[in-house]
Design a protein around this motif. Structure first.
Motif, PDB file in Angstrom:
ATOM      1  N   MET A  73     -70.578 -10.977  79.611  1.00 60.07           N
ATOM      2  CA  MET A  73     -70.103 -12.320  79.281  1.00 60.07           C
ATOM      3  C   MET A  73     -68.585 -12.353  79.202  1.00 60.07           C
ATOM      4  N   HIS A  74     -67.997 -13.428  79.700  1.00 61.57           N
ATOM      5  CA  HIS A  74     -66.559 -13.655  79.607  1.00 61.57           C
ATOM      6  C   HIS A  74     -66.260 -14.367  78.295  1.00 61.57           C
ATOM      7  N   HIS A  92     -64.161  -9.360  77.585  1.00 60.80           N
ATOM      8  CA  HIS A  92     -65.520  -9.336  78.127  1.00 60.80           C
ATOM      9  C   HIS A  92     -66.435  -8.600  77.157  1.00 60.80           C
ATOM     10  N   ARG A 100     -76.173  -7.714  80.083  1.00 58.54           N
ATOM     11  CA  ARG A 100     -75.587  -9.039  80.232  1.00 58.54           C
ATOM     12  C   ARG A 100     -74.073  -8.918  80.014  1.00 58.54           C
ATOM     13  N   SER A 104     -64.589 -18.380  78.721  1.00 61.60           N
ATOM     14  CA  SER A 104     -65.488 -19.373  79.326  1.00 61.60           C
ATOM     15  C   SER A 104     -66.887 -19.329  78.717  1.00 61.60           C
ATOM     16  N   ARG A 105     -67.202 -18.235  77.990  1.00 60.88           N
ATOM     17  CA  ARG A 105     -68.538 -18.011  77.445  1.00 60.88           C
ATOM     18  C   ARG A 105     -69.595 -18.044  78.546  1.00 60.88           C
ATOM     19  N   LYS A 106     -69.175 -17.716  79.740  1.00 60.09           N
ATOM     20  CA  LYS A 106     -70.072 -17.723  80.881  1.00 60.09           C
ATOM     21  C   LYS A 106     -70.652 -16.330  81.091  1.00 60.09           C
ATOM     22  N   ALA A 107     -71.958 -16.276  81.358  1.00 62.85           N
ATOM     23  CA  ALA A 107     -72.596 -15.000  81.679  1.00 62.85           C
ATOM     24  C   ALA A 107     -72.298 -14.661  83.134  1.00 62.85           C
ATOM     25  N   LEU A 108     -71.507 -13.618  83.346  1.00 64.93           N
ATOM     26  CA  LEU A 108     -71.137 -13.218  84.696  1.00 64.93           C
ATOM     27  C   LEU A 108     -72.225 -12.377  85.356  1.00 64.93           C
TER      28      LEU A 108
END
Length: 200
Positions: A149-150, A120, A147, A153-157
């Motif tokens: 980010m994972h 992360h 921000r 997945s490159r997803k912003a959690l």
């Protein structure tokens, strides 16, 4: 003889001028107080959490402690002879890393991405970090965006703004520094709660 007397008078005048000058104030350097994070007993995030470089407006790359006046809120001024030990973004990055380690937010918490295989990434942006002076006293204002980010997945959690103001207990710059530490820890606490929430 007249020339000698003139030199003596000139020397006396210069000596009087020098002795009447006030001494130049010494530079003073300030650091954030030790963080008071408490362990949660287990990691909220698995793996490695990297604390990225905190983005900022150019003025915060300098070490001078800044203030504004409530009558001119858009105008930033700097204290003379009063400095942070490092630029505020770097101070906050290190301070936050220690807080999150103490809070056991992840198995490992490190600064910067570098060559670390992080799971992360927590990046931040510093928008405001100053003392506000008004007729009745002063307060400090800290405004940051974070921000989370994972990696895979490159997803912003999490993307959220945190804006805190804290009253300054006294009149000195040191009092303002203590208030800035309290404001930061208030933001850290909110951020930690949000990280725990998205990690469920």
């Amino acid at each position: 003889m007249k020339r000698v007397l003139l030199y003596m008078l000139l020397a006396s005048f210069l000596t009087a001028c020098v002795s009447s000058l006030s001494p130049v104030p010494e530079d003073r350097y300030y650091r954030l107080s030790e963080v008071a994070g408490k362990s949660l007993g287990r990691a909220s995030l698995g793996g490695v959490l990297a604390i990225g470089t905190i983005e900022n407006a150019g003025v915060y790359n300098e070490r001078a402690i800044l203030y504004s006046e409530s009558t001119e809120p858009a105008k930033l001024q700097r204290y003379h002879y009063h400095f942070w030990t490092d630029a505020p973004p770097r101070l906050i990055q290190d301070h936050l890393a220690v807080y999150l380690r103490k809070a056991s937010v992840a198995n490992t918490v490190v600064n910067d991405r570098g060559e670390v295989d992080w799971s992360h990434l927590l990046s931040g942006k510093l928008r405001r970090f100053e003392r506000i002076m008004d007729g009745s006293g002063s307060r400090v204002a800290v405004d940051m965006e974070f921000r989370l980010m994972h990696n895979h997945s490159r997803k912003a959690l999490l993307v959220k703004d945190y804006d805190v103001e804290v009253e300054v207990a006294g009149d000195t710059v040191n009092d303002a520094v203590e208030a800035m530490t309290r404001a930061l820890e208030s933001i850290y606490g909110q951020l930690l709660a949000d990280i725990r929430r998205v990690a469920r």
